[in-house]
Design an enzyme around this catalytic site. Structure first.
Site, PDB file in Angstrom:
ATOM      1  N   THR A   6      37.853  17.830  49.676  1.00 42.72           N
ATOM      2  CA  THR A   6      37.695  17.220  48.347  1.00 42.72           C
ATOM      3  C   THR A   6      38.814  17.753  47.457  1.00 42.72           C
ATOM      4  O   THR A   6      38.573  18.588  46.582  1.00 42.72           O
ATOM      5  CB  THR A   6      36.313  17.546  47.735  1.00 42.72           C
ATOM      6  OG1 THR A   6      36.098  18.964  47.785  1.00 42.72           O
ATOM      7  CG2 THR A   6      35.204  16.861  48.502  1.00 42.72           C
ATOM      8  N   GLU A  44      29.461  25.329  52.350  1.00 38.22           N
ATOM      9  CA  GLU A  44      30.105  26.354  53.186  1.00 38.22           C
ATOM     10  C   GLU A  44      30.630  27.480  52.302  1.00 38.22           C
ATOM     11  O   GLU A  44      30.973  27.267  51.145  1.00 38.22           O
ATOM     12  CB  GLU A  44      31.233  25.732  54.012  1.00 38.22           C
ATOM     13  CG  GLU A  44      32.339  25.020  53.224  1.00 38.22           C
ATOM     14  CD  GLU A  44      33.441  25.937  52.732  1.00 38.22           C
ATOM     15  OE1 GLU A  44      33.487  27.092  53.184  1.00 38.22           O
ATOM     16  OE2 GLU A  44      34.234  25.497  51.881  1.00 38.22           O
ATOM     17  N   PHE A  45      30.696  28.684  52.893  1.00 39.50           N
ATOM     18  CA  PHE A  45      31.203  29.860  52.164  1.00 39.50           C
ATOM     19  C   PHE A  45      32.251  30.595  53.001  1.00 39.50           C
ATOM     20  O   PHE A  45      32.249  31.823  53.076  1.00 39.50           O
ATOM     21  CB  PHE A  45      30.048  30.801  51.808  1.00 39.50           C
ATOM     22  CG  PHE A  45      28.968  30.156  50.973  1.00 39.50           C
ATOM     23  CD1 PHE A  45      29.166  29.897  49.631  1.00 39.50           C
ATOM     24  CD2 PHE A  45      27.758  29.795  51.555  1.00 39.50           C
ATOM     25  CE1 PHE A  45      28.174  29.292  48.862  1.00 39.50           C
ATOM     26  CE2 PHE A  45      26.759  29.195  50.803  1.00 39.50           C
ATOM     27  CZ  PHE A  45      26.972  28.944  49.439  1.00 39.50           C
ATOM     28  N   ASN A  75      41.166  43.688  42.373  1.00 43.05           N
ATOM     29  CA  ASN A  75      42.502  44.171  42.692  1.00 43.05           C
ATOM     30  C   ASN A  75      43.528  43.442  41.826  1.00 43.05           C
ATOM     31  O   ASN A  75      43.710  42.234  41.966  1.00 43.05           O
ATOM     32  CB  ASN A  75      42.828  43.930  44.173  1.00 43.05           C
ATOM     33  CG  ASN A  75      41.855  44.656  45.072  1.00 43.05           C
ATOM     34  OD1 ASN A  75      41.493  45.789  44.816  1.00 43.05           O
ATOM     35  ND2 ASN A  75      41.416  43.983  46.135  1.00 43.05           N
ATOM     36  N   GLY A 112      47.023  41.962  40.427  1.00 44.06           N
ATOM     37  CA  GLY A 112      48.220  41.516  41.125  1.00 44.06           C
ATOM     38  C   GLY A 112      48.636  40.123  40.722  1.00 44.06           C
ATOM     39  O   GLY A 112      48.473  39.705  39.569  1.00 44.06           O
ATOM     40  N   CYS A 117      41.105  26.308  47.641  1.00 45.46           N
ATOM     41  CA  CYS A 117      39.727  26.280  47.121  1.00 45.46           C
ATOM     42  C   CYS A 117      39.612  26.709  45.664  1.00 45.46           C
ATOM     43  O   CYS A 117      39.309  25.884  44.803  1.00 45.46           O
ATOM     44  CB  CYS A 117      38.820  27.148  47.994  1.00 45.46           C
ATOM     45  SG  CYS A 117      38.557  26.477  49.641  1.00 45.46           S
TER      46      CYS A 117
END
EC number: 1.1.1.22
Length: 439
Positions: A88, A154-155, A257, A259, A266
């Site tokens: 998508t 979904e992960f 973190n 940066g 995604c």
């Protein structure tokens, strides 16, 4: 009952899901409209880099439990449970998600569904999509209401997709009947037997879980990068700040973190689609903070270019720049919305002679950005460089010997875009070391 599964769409998500479900003992038929992709997968060749996946794919093919097709009629006849795993992407010129691939799958599959079955959506979608697709299935399928839709987001994390599929940290099921729930509990029995939590909910909540999770992660990443901006202004050290915050159990250290920020296929497009859908629902004020999350993330890239230009003496003209990293994250060859390549291209546009190296993403980077230079190794890319930029935190870059690298560059100047190196070690080897958010 032992269900036969189909996986519709064999991109990153689909190829992983098909191979892993076959590894769990199911008969699986993967479908894609691209004959070339079907031929490659059938030969055990993956179009992506994902640790451990090719081995599982080949085992599935060898066992006979896994095969691939381009025929929706064959898929409908074969499967009891059909997983929709198409992308998508962000629509061109706007924030909203393009769900046309989902509609195409439903419209192609439904006319062949003449018996009881379950269709499972795994794609990341704007809330409200599942109900619309459920209505479309009931209208177009000969079996009518015997065809039930389940929404099961979904992960997957790129680089950990096999583990995340086989041992997920949770399973979310948006269902409208006990019967569909029972089928899905049986399909996921291998995971449930290991104690994986399952959340049974409605369609809208199941659709919101994935985008809400991504929005939270993006916010946490941009928060610490906003702190990096303040640290630079105050001559403070964001790395020490992050460490101190990480011991607060209400906050935690994961995704804290500082940066170059996030990229990939995604997080950026999902938070933009989330904002667009909230606007359509009249709840746009609830997500206005995500605009700043997105803006902070994009500012990191501009700041990295500024830092590199500072080390180059104020201009990239006549300057050779080595860029270590092309993938948006390590252990992946995915260059979608890659911060590393974005920075490389901007420096090239400003007159710099840029050479990029990445352990696995060079092929994709070359195709997308043929005007950039490319090296065969980190040392090769750094030959004669006036500035070195570490922009993807591959372990092989973290393990680089500053003396060895110093032997090939024109000037020992490095910008650590991921705060991955030990600053004192590099400075002790005569390097001018800079990093985002650090003195």
């Amino acid at each position: 009952m032992s269900y036969r599964l189909t996986v519709l769409g064999t991109g990153y998500l689909g190829a992983t899901h098909a191979a892993c479900m076959a590894a769990l003992g199911y008969e699986v038929l993967g479908l894609d409209v691209d004959p070339g992709k079907v031929a490659s997968l059938s030969a055990g060749e993956l179009p992506i880099h994902e640790p451990g996946l090719e081995e599982i794919l080949r085992q599935g093919l060898a066992s006979g439990r896994l095969r691939f097709t381009t025929s929706y009629e064959e898929a409908a006849e074969f499967g009891d449970v059909h997983f929709i795993c198409v992308g998508t992407p962000q629509k061109k010129g706007e924030y909203a998600a393009d769900v046309s691939y989902l509609d195409a799958v439903v419209e192609s599959l439904a006319p062949y569904l003449n018996r009881e079955c379950v269709v499972v959506g795994k794609s990341t979608v704007p809330v409200g999509t599942a109900q619309r697709l459920a209505d479309k299935l009931a209208r177009l399928a000969p079996a009518g209401e015997l065809v039930e839709l389940v929404w099961n987001p979904e992960f997957l994390r790129e680089g950990f997709a096999v583990r995340d599929t086989m041992r997920p940290d949770r399973i979310v099921l948006g269902v409208v009947s006990d019967k569909a729930e029972k089928v899905m509990r049986e399909v996921y029995e291998p995971m449930l037997a290991e104690g994986t939590p399952v959340i049974i909910t409605d369609y809208p909540t199941s659709e919101l879980v994935k985008v809400a999770a991504n929005a939270f992660l993006a916010t946490k990443i941009s928060f610490i990068n906003a702190m990096a901006e303040v640290c630079e202004a105050a001559h403070a050290d964001v790395k020490d700040l992050s460490l101190a915050l990480s011991f607060d159990e209400r906050i935690g250290g994961r995704f804290l973190n500082p940066g170059l920020g996030f990229g990939g296929g995604c997080l950026p497009k999902d938070i933009r689609a989330f904002m667009a859908r909230a606007g359509e629902l009249g709840a746009d004020q609830a997500l206005t903070f995500l605009r700043e999350v997105d803006a902070i993330n994009m500012r990191r890239r501009a700041r990295m270019v500024d830092l590199a230009r500072e080390l180059a003496g104020g201009s990239f003209q006549g300057c050779t720049v080595a860029v270590l990293g092309a993938a948006f994250k390590p252990n992946s060859d995915d260059i979608r919305d890659s911060p590393a390549l974005d920075v490389a291209v901007k420096i090239r546009e400003q007159g710099g002679d840029v050479t990029v190296y990445d352990p696995v993403a060079l092929g994709n980077a070359r195709k997308a950005h043929p005007t950039l230079g490319f090296g065969a190794s980190a040392l090769d890319a750094a030959k004669g460089a006036h500035v070195v930029l570490l922009l993807t935190e591959w372990q092989e870059f973290i393990d680089l010997d500053p003396e060895e690298l110093g032997g090939v560059v024109a000037a020992r100047k490095i910008v650590d875009g991921r705060n991955a190196l030990d600053a004192e070690t590099w400075r002790a080897s005569g390097w001018h070391y800079r990093a985002l958010g650090r003195p």
